[in-house]
Write an enzyme that holds these catalytic residues in place. Structure first.
Site, short mmCIF file in Angstrom:
data_model
loop_
_atom_site.label_atom_id
_atom_site.label_comp_id
_atom_site.label_asym_id
_atom_site.label_seq_id
_atom_site.Cartn_x
_atom_site.Cartn_y
_atom_site.Cartn_z
N GLU A 1 -2.85 -25.20 21.26
CA GLU A 1 -1.64 -24.50 20.84
C GLU A 1 -0.80 -24.15 22.07
OE1 GLU A 1 -2.08 -21.65 17.39
OE2 GLU A 1 -4.03 -21.49 18.33
N HIS B 1 -11.85 -23.40 11.60
CA HIS B 1 -11.05 -24.63 11.58
C HIS B 1 -11.73 -25.82 12.27
CE1 HIS B 1 -8.18 -21.82 10.18
NE2 HIS B 1 -7.69 -21.44 11.33
N LYS C 1 -4.16 -28.77 4.97
CA LYS C 1 -3.21 -29.65 5.67
C LYS C 1 -3.39 -31.08 5.18
CE LYS C 1 -3.16 -26.97 9.97
NZ LYS C 1 -1.82 -26.68 10.45
N ARG D 1 0.84 -1.20 0.00
CA ARG D 1 0.00 0.00 0.00
C ARG D 1 0.88 1.25 0.00
NH1 ARG D 1 -3.22 2.45 4.22
NH2 ARG D 1 -4.91 3.61 3.22
C1 BG6 Z 1 -5.08 -19.25 12.53
C2 BG6 Z 1 -5.46 -18.51 13.78
O1 BG6 Z 1 -6.16 -19.28 11.64
O2 BG6 Z 1 -4.70 -20.57 12.86
C3 BG6 Z 1 -4.31 -18.51 14.76
O3 BG6 Z 1 -5.80 -17.18 13.46
C4 BG6 Z 1 -3.84 -19.91 15.04
O4 BG6 Z 1 -4.68 -17.88 15.99
C5 BG6 Z 1 -3.57 -20.64 13.71
O5 BG6 Z 1 -2.65 -19.85 15.78
C6 BG6 Z 1 -3.30 -22.11 13.98
O6 BG6 Z 1 -2.87 -22.70 12.79
P1 BG6 Z 1 -1.84 -23.92 12.81
O7 BG6 Z 1 -1.70 -24.27 11.36
O8 BG6 Z 1 -0.59 -23.40 13.44
O9 BG6 Z 1 -2.51 -24.98 13.62
#
Ligand code: BG6
Length: 477
Positions: free
Chosen positions: A205, A229, A171, A44
């Site tokens: 996570e 997800h 994935k 941008r």
């Molecule tokens: C993203 C989220 O879509 O997915 C993040 O915004 C998250 O907060 C991430 O950490 C997790 O993805 P992965 O592939 O690391 O499991």
């Protein structure tokens, strides 16, 4: 192969640096980015080419540290400054696009920019029937804002031109769930509520919100992870076998699951949901509470953990609970699907501990990629007492081939125009329709998230959610 102009808006942003350009570089090294693909990187504000290449280099180098390859890859990239408010800059983009190429726009920018971007592109002749647009989550904050985004996209693009990314679908481990379910005849007769006691889907996570506190604090785990997800994982685990492996067939089946989710009404949230927020762990070095992370409000009530009890109201799944759980700063990174089968109808082996007697299929998605099936066998030397043992398949041992990163796979599909692994508009809308009442219920009945220690498996209330049904979470040892 048709010429392709891949135009990346937000080319100097976090997503581009961490995911897109490294994936493009990998595809280039592996000869999947054929010559007719030309990358137009858009920033941008004005940025010298040298500075731009410098910021995308480190993550590309992690893929392959070869100056010759990097230089060849960089030669495919044209850098342009385009501020959608600037007429001359849009015209310059139009002139850069090759007339015979398929123009693909990757919006690696916040959704607030989509509407002016789509309008500017359409008004300057940058969109035709062959163009494609790629958008990332978050697609809205709720059903209404998602609809607004959709309206702006569909003002210039048909549904078949819109690629909505949920990187979990890219994935290989997630695609493998489909392979496992629909490529193996022995599983299908068992894949139903009559045979399965419950399912658990965990995406834990170890990381916190890193440098995204500002975004995350307005989002929270339900919108950031569950609406997209986790619901996509749930769909893949429970959808009916599609008649074909085409975009329409697969996405139709996923949509049917989303439409059949039993609503969690605002009144239900207290019994069916848990929301948590991490606190500092005094046992861990440099452990921070969520509210003290950069970009997060000190009085934040945003959840960093969610657990839900979900049910699907259809013939195959009625009455069987599916427990979803996701959180930041959990004990370790661990994504897993647990299928707990029902017990045998008649217990012959009375001396065995009763909780060991039903079979369990555990599909670990990350960081390892494993499939384990727990079967009961006779414990040596203990009469007819049983012990569970696992048939253990570590997928990294089954092939020497490199597993593709989600973005590599998704980019190849975008270039080839294959929509199978992308969400369609109705999926996004249905998912929000289901999530919105939970958010309303939280505002009314559960405004304060339950605390949990960073480095734990989440709040005690998440264990209680399952304990009420006589179950426990399956945490890795
Ligand atoms: C993203 C989220 O879509 O997915 C993040 O915004 C998250 O907060 C991430 O950490 C997790 O993805 P992965 O592939 O690391 O499991």
């Amino acid at each position: 192969m048709q010429a392709i102009d891949l135009v990346v808006f937000g080319a100097s942003g976090d997503l581009s640096q961490r995911k897109l350009f490294p994936a493009l570089f990998q595809l280039f090294i592996d000869h999947h980015l054929a010559d007719p693909v030309h990358i137009i990187a858009i920033t941008r504000s004005k940025m010298p080419r040298k500075a731009f290449l410098k910021i995308i280099t480190p993550n590309c180098q992690l893929r392959q540290d070869c100056q010759t390859h990097l230089a060849e890859f960089f030669s495919k990239i044209t850098l342009l400054q385009v501020d959608v408010e600037q007429e001359d800059q849009l015209l310059q983009l139009r002139q850069t696009l090759r007339p015979d190429a398929c123009w693909i726009y990757y919006f690696a920018v916040p959704p607030s920019v989509y509407a002016p971007l789509v309008k500017g592109l359409a008004q300057h002749g940058c969109v035709n029937a062959a163009s494609r647009v790629v958008v990332e989550k978050p697609i809205g904050q709720d059903a209404h804002s998602a609809e607004v985004i959709q309206k702006s996209l569909s003002s210039a693009f048909d549904e078949a031109q819109i690629f909505r990314i949920d990187h979990y679908l890219g994935k290989e481990t997630v695609q493998n769930i489909m392979a496992l379910r629909f490529g193996n005849a022995i599983l299908e007769p068992l894949w139903r509520a009559e045979r399965i006691d419950y399912m658990q889907i965990t995406v834990a996570e170890a990381l916190g919100v890193e440098n995204r506190g500002d975004y995350y604090d307005r989002s929270g785990a339900l919108r950031d992870m569950v609406q997209n997800h986790l619901l996509q994982l749930l769909c893949i685990c429970t959808m009916e076998p599609p008649a074909q492996l085409t975009a329409y067939a697969v996405r139709d089946e996923k949509l049917k699951v989303l439409s059949a989710l039993r609503p969690i009404t605002p009144m239900d949230v207290v019994h069916k949901t848990v929301r948590g927020q991490y606190r500092a762990n005094p046992q861990q070095k440099n452990s921070l509470a969520y509210v003290t992370e950069a970009g997060v409000s000190l009085h934040s009530t945003t959840e960093t953990f969610v657990a839900l009890k979900v049910e699907i109201e259809n013939w195959r799944w009625a009455g069987m609970p599916i427990y979803l759980r996701t959180g930041k700063k959990m004990q370790r990174q661990h994504s897993e699907i647990v299928i707990q089968f029902k017990e045998v109808p008649h217990k012959l082996f009375r001396h065995s501990p009763s909780n060991l007697l039903s079979n369990r299929l555990v599909i670990t998605l990350q960081p390892e990629e494993k499939i384990r099936l727990f079967l009961n066998t006779k414990a040596p030397g203990r009469g007819m007492s049983l012990d569970p043992v696992a048939l253990n398949l570590d997928l990294k041992d089954t092939t020497k081939q490199r597993r593709w990163d989600a973005y590599e796979r998704l980019i190849v599909d975008i270039l080839q125009g294959d929509l199978t692994l992308f969400m369609r508009e109705k999926e996004v809308a249905e998912a929000w329709k289901w999530v919105d009442p939970i958010i309303q219920g939280w505002q009314q009945w559960m405004p304060t998230p339950e605390p949990y220690l960073a480095g734990s498996w989440g709040p005690v209330a998440a264990d209680q959610l399952l304990a009420r049904d006589g179950h426990i979470w399956h945490n890795p040892e």
